[in-house]
Design a protein around this motif. Structure first.
Motif, PDB file in Angstrom:
ATOM      1  N   GLY A 162       0.806  -1.212   0.000  1.00  0.00           N
ATOM      2  CA  GLY A 162       0.000   0.000   0.000  1.00  0.00           C
ATOM      3  C   GLY A 162       0.833   1.254   0.000  1.00  0.00           C
ATOM      4  O   GLY A 162       0.485   2.245  -0.653  1.00  0.00           O
ATOM      5  N   SER A 163       1.961   1.215   0.713  1.00  0.00           N
ATOM      6  CA  SER A 163       2.816   2.403   0.775  1.00  0.00           C
ATOM      7  C   SER A 163       3.414   2.743  -0.585  1.00  0.00           C
ATOM      8  O   SER A 163       3.544   3.916  -0.949  1.00  0.00           O
ATOM      9  CB  SER A 163       3.946   2.171   1.790  1.00  0.00           C
ATOM     10  OG  SER A 163       4.696   1.017   1.421  1.00  0.00           O
ATOM     11  N   GLU A 164       3.765   1.708  -1.362  1.00  0.00           N
ATOM     12  CA  GLU A 164       4.336   1.963  -2.693  1.00  0.00           C
ATOM     13  C   GLU A 164       3.278   2.516  -3.640  1.00  0.00           C
ATOM     14  O   GLU A 164       3.555   3.420  -4.447  1.00  0.00           O
ATOM     15  CB  GLU A 164       4.941   0.690  -3.257  1.00  0.00           C
ATOM     16  CG  GLU A 164       5.656   0.899  -4.588  1.00  0.00           C
ATOM     17  CD  GLU A 164       6.346  -0.356  -5.095  1.00  0.00           C
ATOM     18  OE1 GLU A 164       6.795  -0.339  -6.270  1.00  0.00           O
ATOM     19  OE2 GLU A 164       6.420  -1.344  -4.342  1.00  0.00           O
ATOM     20  N   ALA A 224       0.683   4.274  -2.712  1.00  0.00           N
ATOM     21  CA  ALA A 224       0.432   5.645  -2.269  1.00  0.00           C
ATOM     22  C   ALA A 224       1.513   6.584  -2.790  1.00  0.00           C
ATOM     23  O   ALA A 224       1.228   7.721  -3.210  1.00  0.00           O
ATOM     24  CB  ALA A 224       0.362   5.688  -0.745  1.00  0.00           C
ATOM     25  N   GLN A 225       2.756   6.116  -2.770  1.00  0.00           N
ATOM     26  CA  GLN A 225       3.865   6.950  -3.262  1.00  0.00           C
ATOM     27  C   GLN A 225       3.749   7.172  -4.774  1.00  0.00           C
ATOM     28  O   GLN A 225       3.981   8.282  -5.260  1.00  0.00           O
ATOM     29  CB  GLN A 225       5.195   6.271  -2.922  1.00  0.00           C
ATOM     30  CG  GLN A 225       6.417   7.095  -3.321  1.00  0.00           C
ATOM     31  CD  GLN A 225       7.710   6.390  -2.944  1.00  0.00           C
ATOM     32  OE1 GLN A 225       7.707   5.255  -2.476  1.00  0.00           O
ATOM     33  NE2 GLN A 225       8.819   7.076  -3.146  1.00  0.00           N
ATOM     34  N   SER A 272      -2.535   9.454   0.084  1.00  0.00           N
ATOM     35  CA  SER A 272      -2.326   8.793   1.370  1.00  0.00           C
ATOM     36  C   SER A 272      -2.681   7.317   1.298  1.00  0.00           C
ATOM     37  O   SER A 272      -3.387   6.872   0.382  1.00  0.00           O
ATOM     38  CB  SER A 272      -3.177   9.471   2.444  1.00  0.00           C
ATOM     39  OG  SER A 272      -4.557   9.246   2.168  1.00  0.00           O
ATOM     40  N   ALA A 273      -2.189   6.540   2.288  1.00  0.00           N
ATOM     41  CA  ALA A 273      -2.522   5.113   2.355  1.00  0.00           C
ATOM     42  C   ALA A 273      -4.027   4.915   2.538  1.00  0.00           C
ATOM     43  O   ALA A 273      -4.608   3.954   2.021  1.00  0.00           O
ATOM     44  CB  ALA A 273      -1.756   4.451   3.500  1.00  0.00           C
ATOM     45  N   ARG A 274      -4.666   5.852   3.248  1.00  0.00           N
ATOM     46  CA  ARG A 274      -6.110   5.757   3.450  1.00  0.00           C
ATOM     47  C   ARG A 274      -6.852   5.887   2.116  1.00  0.00           C
ATOM     48  O   ARG A 274      -7.829   5.167   1.860  1.00  0.00           O
ATOM     49  CB  ARG A 274      -6.561   6.840   4.419  1.00  0.00           C
ATOM     50  CG  ARG A 274      -8.039   6.803   4.735  1.00  0.00           C
ATOM     51  CD  ARG A 274      -8.398   7.902   5.718  1.00  0.00           C
ATOM     52  NE  ARG A 274      -9.822   7.920   6.017  1.00  0.00           N
ATOM     53  CZ  ARG A 274     -10.412   8.812   6.813  1.00  0.00           C
ATOM     54  NH1 ARG A 274      -9.679   9.758   7.408  1.00  0.00           N
ATOM     55  NH2 ARG A 274     -11.715   8.750   7.029  1.00  0.00           N
ATOM     56  N   ILE A 305      -5.672   5.081  -0.811  1.00  0.00           N
ATOM     57  CA  ILE A 305      -5.454   3.835  -1.544  1.00  0.00           C
ATOM     58  C   ILE A 305      -6.457   2.779  -1.093  1.00  0.00           C
ATOM     59  O   ILE A 305      -7.038   2.057  -1.924  1.00  0.00           O
ATOM     60  CB  ILE A 305      -4.008   3.336  -1.352  1.00  0.00           C
ATOM     61  CG1 ILE A 305      -3.020   4.250  -2.070  1.00  0.00           C
ATOM     62  CG2 ILE A 305      -3.859   1.898  -1.847  1.00  0.00           C
ATOM     63  CD1 ILE A 305      -3.184   4.263  -3.576  1.00  0.00           C
ATOM     64  N   ARG A 306      -6.702   2.678   0.208  1.00  0.00           N
ATOM     65  CA  ARG A 306      -7.657   1.681   0.703  1.00  0.00           C
ATOM     66  C   ARG A 306      -9.053   1.961   0.172  1.00  0.00           C
ATOM     67  O   ARG A 306      -9.796   1.036  -0.204  1.00  0.00           O
ATOM     68  CB  ARG A 306      -7.646   1.663   2.237  1.00  0.00           C
ATOM     69  CG  ARG A 306      -6.379   1.046   2.841  1.00  0.00           C
ATOM     70  CD  ARG A 306      -6.553   0.759   4.322  1.00  0.00           C
ATOM     71  NE  ARG A 306      -6.721   1.979   5.112  1.00  0.00           N
ATOM     72  CZ  ARG A 306      -5.716   2.672   5.629  1.00  0.00           C
ATOM     73  NH1 ARG A 306      -4.450   2.262   5.442  1.00  0.00           N
ATOM     74  NH2 ARG A 306      -5.950   3.759   6.352  1.00  0.00           N
ATOM     75  N   GLY A 357       0.576  -7.099   0.534  1.00  0.00           N
ATOM     76  CA  GLY A 357       0.197  -6.000  -0.336  1.00  0.00           C
ATOM     77  C   GLY A 357      -1.070  -6.338  -1.095  1.00  0.00           C
ATOM     78  O   GLY A 357      -1.845  -7.218  -0.691  1.00  0.00           O
TER      79      GLY A 357
END
Length: 314
Positions: free
Chosen positions: A23-25, A27-28, A33-35, A37-38, A60
């Motif tokens: 998720g962090s990748e 988002a980047q 934000s990660a939120r 993405i979710r 992931g």
């Protein structure tokens, strides 16, 4: 990336790469934000995309196989590769995947940008496929034009060359494309001749959809059976050849029809091959022969002899 539809398309394109995406990748990559993405992952799931999530440091998101085929997002190179492959396969009927290949190619070429369409055509013209012995090759553009007209119930115009070489112009209501595993046929209602007809696609030239829609008529039988009956009557012809040798000098496929006569062996049989291919096949037997019927086979023999004489410098 603040445009939600564009972000969802980009996210879907990333997930279609066969790997797990933390998720962090994601988002980047999308600069959110990660939120977010979710939330976007939940939206894709609501749209029917089976996105699987795994926990842990190596976990992931990844797109998995679902119950139905979701729309695919292709980059330029992928789209060109698929179109070239479908074109190459469409020109030679392959039993089991033939009609599906043409439908897929028609859909893909309809949405290809002009720059990619040009690349596909350039690659196609730079390659040569090994053709069948009778030379019955089909231009994939002809197939896709016909497939689109069939799907859109749109009248079709084209030039047609009959087996005896007579040229004509046709206006038809296309019903179905049928593959026999070696040739393509179009089943259509001929408006000027007021009847159902079967057309060999490799004899079609300059097809174009007129834009005029039509209500489909009822074909009196299954399309495959209609083609089988039409081919049986229109594509076969009776051949009569006299060889200057005894029957034992002929290959097995001719011996059963061989009849001895003074000075040689007469053979009569039915053929569905193109005249050019049949003449070449008879010549490769290595025995002198004379074509007595039909006349168009004799013409094909004379034309082949002239080409061979020219090639030999005679």
């Amino acid at each position: 990336m603040t445009d939600t539809p564009a972000r969802l398309l980009t996210l879907l394109s990333l997930l279609q790469t066969p790997r797990e995406w933390p998720g962090s990748e994601l988002a980047q990559r999308l600069r959110v934000s990660a939120r977010t993405i979710r939330r976007d992952i939940d939206r894709l799931r609501e749209l029917g995309y089976p996105v699987e999530a795994t926990l842990g440091p190596e976990g992931g998101y990844r797109l998995v196989a679902g119950a139905a085929m979701p729309p695919l997002l292709l980059d330029d190179e992928e789209a060109v590769a698929i179109a070239v492959g479908l074109r190459a396969g469409a020109g030679h009927a392959v039993e089991g995947v033939d009609e599906a290949s043409v439908r897929a190619l028609a859909k893909l070429e309809q949405v290809l940008p002009s720059r990619l369409r040009h690349r596909v055509s350039s690659l196609q013209s730079a390659t040569v496929a090994l053709a069948r012995g009778d030379g019955a090759r089909v231009d994939p553009r002809t197939l896709t034009t016909m497939a689109s007209a069939v799907a859109g119930r749109e009248r079709l115009r084209f030039a047609y060359r009959a087996r005896d070489g007579v040229q004509s112009r046709r206006l038809v209501e296309p019903y179905r494309l049928v593959s026999t595993g070696s040739r393509w046929y179009l089943v259509a209602y001929d408006l000027e001749r007021e009847g159902w007809r079967t057309f060999r696609v490799d004899r079609v030239a300059e097809p174009f959809a007129t834009g005029a829609r039509f209500a489909p008529r009822e074909l009196p039988m299954d399309a495959q059976e209609f083609v089988r009956r039409g081919v049986r009557g229109a594509e076969t012809y009776r051949v009569e050849v006299v060889f200057a040798a005894e029957a034992e000098a002929l290959p097995p496929w001719l011996r059963d029809a061989a009849v001895a006569e003074p000075g040689g062996t007469r053979v009569c049989f039915e053929s569905g091959d193109s005249p050019e291919w049949l003449v070449a096949r008879l010549a490769l037997i290595g025995v002198p022969f004379t074509v007595h019927a039909p006349e168009f086979l004799a013409v094909a023999a004379r034309e082949l002899a002239a080409r061979l004489a020219s090639a030999a410098g005679a």
